[in-house]
Design an enzyme around this catalytic site. Sequence first.
Site, PDB file in Angstrom:
ATOM      1  N   TYR A   1       0.795  -1.222   0.000  1.00 51.56           N
ATOM      2  CA  TYR A   1       0.000   0.000   0.000  1.00 51.56           C
ATOM      3  C   TYR A   1       0.834   1.283   0.000  1.00 51.56           C
ATOM      4  CZ  TYR A   1      -3.589  -3.377   1.101  1.00 51.56           C
ATOM      5  OH  TYR A   1      -4.428  -4.457   1.055  1.00 51.56           O
TER       6      TYR A   1
ATOM      7  N   HIS B   1      -4.751   6.091  -0.697  1.00 49.71           N
ATOM      8  CA  HIS B   1      -5.310   5.849   0.632  1.00 49.71           C
ATOM      9  C   HIS B   1      -4.290   6.105   1.736  1.00 49.71           C
ATOM     10  CE1 HIS B   1      -9.197   4.726   1.950  1.00 49.71           C
ATOM     11  NE2 HIS B   1      -9.036   3.437   2.124  1.00 49.71           N
TER      12      HIS B   1
ATOM     13  N   PHE C   1      -5.281  -1.350   9.483  1.00 47.48           N
ATOM     14  CA  PHE C   1      -5.905  -1.134   8.184  1.00 47.48           C
ATOM     15  C   PHE C   1      -6.966  -0.038   8.322  1.00 47.48           C
ATOM     16  CE2 PHE C   1      -3.870  -5.137   7.467  1.00 47.48           C
ATOM     17  CZ  PHE C   1      -3.367  -5.007   6.178  1.00 47.48           C
TER      18      PHE C   1
ATOM     19  N   ASN D   1     -10.058   0.572   7.488  1.00 48.38           N
ATOM     20  CA  ASN D   1     -11.432   0.370   7.941  1.00 48.38           C
ATOM     21  C   ASN D   1     -11.557   0.044   9.421  1.00 48.38           C
ATOM     22  OD1 ASN D   1     -11.971   0.777   5.274  1.00 48.38           O
ATOM     23  ND2 ASN D   1     -12.596  -1.318   4.854  1.00 48.38           N
TER      24      ASN D   1
ATOM     25  N   ASP E   1      -7.200  10.621   3.412  1.00 46.64           N
ATOM     26  CA  ASP E   1      -7.475  10.924   2.006  1.00 46.64           C
ATOM     27  C   ASP E   1      -8.953  11.232   1.827  1.00 46.64           C
ATOM     28  OD1 ASP E   1      -8.782   8.166   0.530  1.00 46.64           O
ATOM     29  OD2 ASP E   1      -7.835   7.884   2.476  1.00 46.64           O
TER      30      ASP E   1
ATOM     31  N   ASN F   1     -14.048   5.552   5.080  1.00 51.62           N
ATOM     32  CA  ASN F   1     -14.246   4.423   5.984  1.00 51.62           C
ATOM     33  C   ASN F   1     -13.407   4.486   7.250  1.00 51.62           C
ATOM     34  OD1 ASN F   1     -16.292   3.208   4.515  1.00 51.62           O
ATOM     35  ND2 ASN F   1     -14.851   2.107   3.217  1.00 51.62           N
TER      36      ASN F   1
END
Length: 185
Positions: A14, A19, A64, A66, A91, A112
Amino acid sequence: MKLIFGLGNPGKKYDKTRHNVGFEALDRLAQQWSADTPRAKFDSRVAECRIGQQKSLLVWPQTFMNRSGMAVQQAVSFYKTPLESVLVICDDFSLPLGRLRYRAKGSSGGQNGLKDIIRAVGSEEAPRLRIGVGPVPERWDAADFVLGRFNADEADDADEAIRRAAESVAVWAEHGIVDAMNQYN
């Protein structure tokens, strides 16, 4: 103490994705303000520093995007920090690439990580700094878009936005959300 959370997803997969601009802004802050070496705490990487005269804790949740609320709730509870002394950097694909937007409080706006933070702390009162990474191109899935990297034409604008975001945090830390909004929105 100020608690500053940069949201993103852990792991090389990532790195440099849309994100993860929250992580990148914290990386800049850590370098700019000579933060301690990050250590593991609150399901996160954390590093202490002084931003101007403000003792601050930089927090990169490792849960993560979420599930960011777990890390935020743990740190806020441990330090008994009022939410107005918390800043969440994330973001926002609804904002044009490079645009910054501070807000003192509000809904998740579909982000999220913010949604999970609001759920975990039981309030929409946490200040946030959104970094524009959008818009999502037509016929693109929003999740695929934010998990993608900036293309060559976007890279300089993204880097400049991350630099300005890190710079703006000093205004927030020392002068408050209203001054940060007035100077950077």
